[in-house]
Design an enzyme around this catalytic site. Structure first.
Site, PDB file in Angstrom:
ATOM      1  N   ILE A  29       3.178   8.208  -0.886  1.00  0.00           N
ATOM      2  CA  ILE A  29       4.641   7.450  -1.338  1.00  0.00           C
ATOM      3  C   ILE A  29       5.088   7.997  -2.617  1.00  0.00           C
ATOM      4  CG2 ILE A  29       3.951   5.329  -2.320  1.00  0.00           C
ATOM      5  CD1 ILE A  29       6.017   3.928  -0.317  1.00  0.00           C
ATOM      6  N   GLY A  91      -9.351   4.502 -10.781  1.00  0.00           N
ATOM      7  CA  GLY A  91      -7.875   4.155 -10.561  1.00  0.00           C
ATOM      8  C   GLY A  91      -7.709   3.952  -9.054  1.00  0.00           C
ATOM      9  N   HIS A  98     -10.011   6.726   1.181  1.00  0.00           N
ATOM     10  CA  HIS A  98      -9.028   7.717   1.523  1.00  0.00           C
ATOM     11  C   HIS A  98      -9.325   9.032   0.974  1.00  0.00           C
ATOM     12  CE1 HIS A  98      -7.709   4.888  -1.612  1.00  0.00           C
ATOM     13  NE2 HIS A  98      -6.939   6.171  -2.269  1.00  0.00           N
TER      14      HIS A  98
HETATM   15  P1  AMP Z   1      -6.018   5.268  -5.093  1.00  0.00           P
HETATM   16  O1  AMP Z   1      -5.011   5.011  -6.328  1.00  0.00           O
HETATM   17  O2  AMP Z   1      -6.817   6.715  -4.953  1.00  0.00           O
HETATM   18  O3  AMP Z   1      -6.360   4.210  -4.581  1.00  0.00           O
HETATM   19  O4  AMP Z   1      -4.770   5.943  -4.020  1.00  0.00           O
HETATM   20  C1  AMP Z   1      -3.952   5.116  -3.289  1.00  0.00           C
HETATM   21  C2  AMP Z   1      -2.576   6.040  -3.009  1.00  0.00           C
HETATM   22  O5  AMP Z   1      -1.793   5.422  -1.939  1.00  0.00           O
HETATM   23  C3  AMP Z   1      -1.648   6.344  -4.183  1.00  0.00           C
HETATM   24  O6  AMP Z   1      -1.514   7.598  -4.608  1.00  0.00           O
HETATM   25  C4  AMP Z   1      -0.504   5.889  -3.689  1.00  0.00           C
HETATM   26  O7  AMP Z   1       0.636   6.438  -4.329  1.00  0.00           O
HETATM   27  C5  AMP Z   1      -0.475   5.632  -2.248  1.00  0.00           C
HETATM   28  N1  AMP Z   1       0.240   4.627  -1.646  1.00  0.00           N
HETATM   29  C6  AMP Z   1       0.464   3.308  -1.964  1.00  0.00           C
HETATM   30  N2  AMP Z   1       1.037   2.761  -0.896  1.00  0.00           N
HETATM   31  C7  AMP Z   1       1.512   3.678  -0.121  1.00  0.00           C
HETATM   32  C8  AMP Z   1       2.362   3.832   1.014  1.00  0.00           C
HETATM   33  N3  AMP Z   1       2.951   2.441   1.725  1.00  0.00           N
HETATM   34  N4  AMP Z   1       2.499   4.901   1.743  1.00  0.00           N
HETATM   35  C9  AMP Z   1       2.060   6.070   1.256  1.00  0.00           C
HETATM   36  N5  AMP Z   1       1.245   6.102   0.100  1.00  0.00           N
HETATM   37  C10 AMP Z   1       0.696   4.987  -0.494  1.00  0.00           C
END
Ligand code: AMP
Length: 111
Positions: A29, A91, A98
């Site tokens: 996102i 972070g 993921h």
């Molecule tokens: P992390 O910070 O490694 O846990 O990555 C989590 C990722 O999820 C971040 O890059 C966010 O931008 C992404 N994210 C959070 N909510 C959503 C969502 N609803 N759809 C797509 N990506 C998301």
């Protein structure tokens, strides 16, 4: 249910790049590069820190999906980065394993 479990289930919408029985990939996102896709297992696993041998095949499959998406999204030749953040100092903001697939530009080591 956690955010990524809900995305995998389809109860929270996302722009999917790929899905099958065990893995879902969707566009981040808040993309950090022209290509930024997240690859997740449908199974809720908090992070790489709690992986066990039970997940060997699943983990391998996540990397296979990443490799195929890199070809499909045009970054296999130019190069890309696969990142998995673990815990607060890294972070990690969503406690569901993921892989970030990031590419489409020259990446600095600090991004
Ligand atoms: P992390 O910070 O490694 O846990 O990555 C989590 C990722 O999820 C971040 O890059 C966010 O931008 C992404 N994210 C959070 N909510 C959503 C969502 N609803 N759809 C797509 N990506 C998301």
């Amino acid at each position: 249910m956690c955010l990524f479990c809900e995305i995998a289930a389809g109860t929270i919408p996302s722009k999917k790049a790929y899905e099958d029985e065990t893995v879902v990939a969707f566009y981040d996102i808040a993309p950090q590069a022209p290509v930024h896709v997240l690859i997740i297992p449908r199974k809720h696993i908090e992070s790489a820190q709690v992986l066990t041998e039970t997940e060997n095949a699943l983990l391998c499959h996540m990397f296979e999906v990443a490799r195929s998406l890199a070809v499909e999204l045009g970054v296999a030749e130019s190069g890309y980065r696969l990142i998995t953040n673990v815990g607060p100092d890294a972070g990690q903001s969503v406690p569901h394993l993921h892989l970030h697939l990031i590419g489409g530009k020259t990446l600095n080591w600090n991004n």
